[in-house]
Design an enzyme around this catalytic site. Structure first.
Site, short mmCIF file in Angstrom:
data_model
loop_
_atom_site.label_atom_id
_atom_site.label_comp_id
_atom_site.label_asym_id
_atom_site.label_seq_id
_atom_site.Cartn_x
_atom_site.Cartn_y
_atom_site.Cartn_z
CE LYS A 1 15.06 -58.04 16.89
NZ LYS A 1 15.45 -58.81 18.08
CG ASP B 1 16.04 -57.22 9.77
OD1 ASP B 1 17.24 -57.47 9.47
OD2 ASP B 1 15.20 -56.84 8.93
#
Length: 263
Positions: free
Chosen positions: A157, A175
């Protein structure tokens, strides 16, 4: 952002045949695209409206260059952007390059970020990644996924955010907000962030992929909230297929010109 500081587990548990997955380039990929209740035109309209609402979305993490962006994203794991910004203003005033950060040292970094959760491990990672950038990349943040993910404290991420914001790549960091929207709206259902990422990239029209990451995060943060979505101010209300939706009337959005998506 919400990302564990340690590296992702190297193995993936075996799943049922129905949820079978295969590995491609070190990531989890769904075996079959899930069925979703949207047509291609509806998906295009969803992202067109998000684009009109926020033509030039920006990261809410304060940064001045690719290095401070990288550090801010690493610090944002399991923390709020507002909390990270409060801590990094003084930190980046003292050190905004790998050289300065490495010279600052772990102890001083820790003092600057002690208001952020998991600050001890994060300080260790920031000091180590700064030194790694000097040793391996001449002090530059690499425009390469594998090189980014090899840095201390950097997972998929974080790499996606840096590649997208600093280098303009069409990556999408999933997220908690994007994971929720992908599943709640049945736009890209998945049991893991990797599955939601893969399924979103399958359906998002190419002209919108550059900014989709920020559009979805901001929509989840300020409109399609976890506890109670604000459907009355949502520009997607008439398109949304979520069970929790409370209205079919879209919020006013001006201007909303017809026509093709941005090129």
């Amino acid at each position: 952002m919400s990302e564990k500081i340690d590296k992702p587990a190297p193995g993936v548990k075996r799943q049922s045949a129905k949820a079978a997955a295969k590995s491609r380039k070190g990531r989890l990929v769904a075996a079959r695209p899930p069925k979703i209740p949207y047509s291609a035109d509806e998906i295009g309209e969803i992202f067109r409206r998000l684009a009109v609402q926020r033509p030039e979305p920006q990261s809410e993490l304060e940064h001045t260059n690719s290095f401070t962006l990288l550090v801010a994203v690493v610090l944002s794991a399991q923390a709020t952007d507002a909390g990270v910004n409060k801590a990094t203003r003084a930190l980046f005033a003292a050190a905004d390059t790998p050289q300065a950060m490495a010279a600052l040292g772990e102890d001083a970094i820790r003092e600057h970020i002690k208001t952020i959760g998991l600050f001890r491990n994060k300080a260790k990672n920031v000091a180590a990644l700064s030194q790694a950038l000097l040793d391996r990349h001449g002090g530059a943040v690499p425009n390469d996924r594998a090189a980014l993910e090899a840095l201390p404290g950097v997972g998929r991420k974080t790499a996606n955010v840096v590649l997208n914001v600093a280098f303009g790549e069409e990556t999408l960091a999933v997220d908690t907000h994007i994971f929720r929207i992908g599943n709640r709206l049945h736009l890209a259902p998945g049991k893991t962030p990797d599955e939601v990422e893969e399924n979103l990239l399958r359906v998002i029209p190419p002209p919108y992929r550059r900014h989709a990451h920020h559009w979805l995060i901001l929509h989840g943060r300020y409109v399609c909230k976890a506890r109670k979505p604000e459907c009355g101010i949502c520009v997607l209300a008439h398109l949304c297929k979520a069970e929790v939706k409370t209205t079919d009337v879209p919020a006013e959005l001006e201007p909303l010109p017809p026509g093709p998506p941005p090129g």
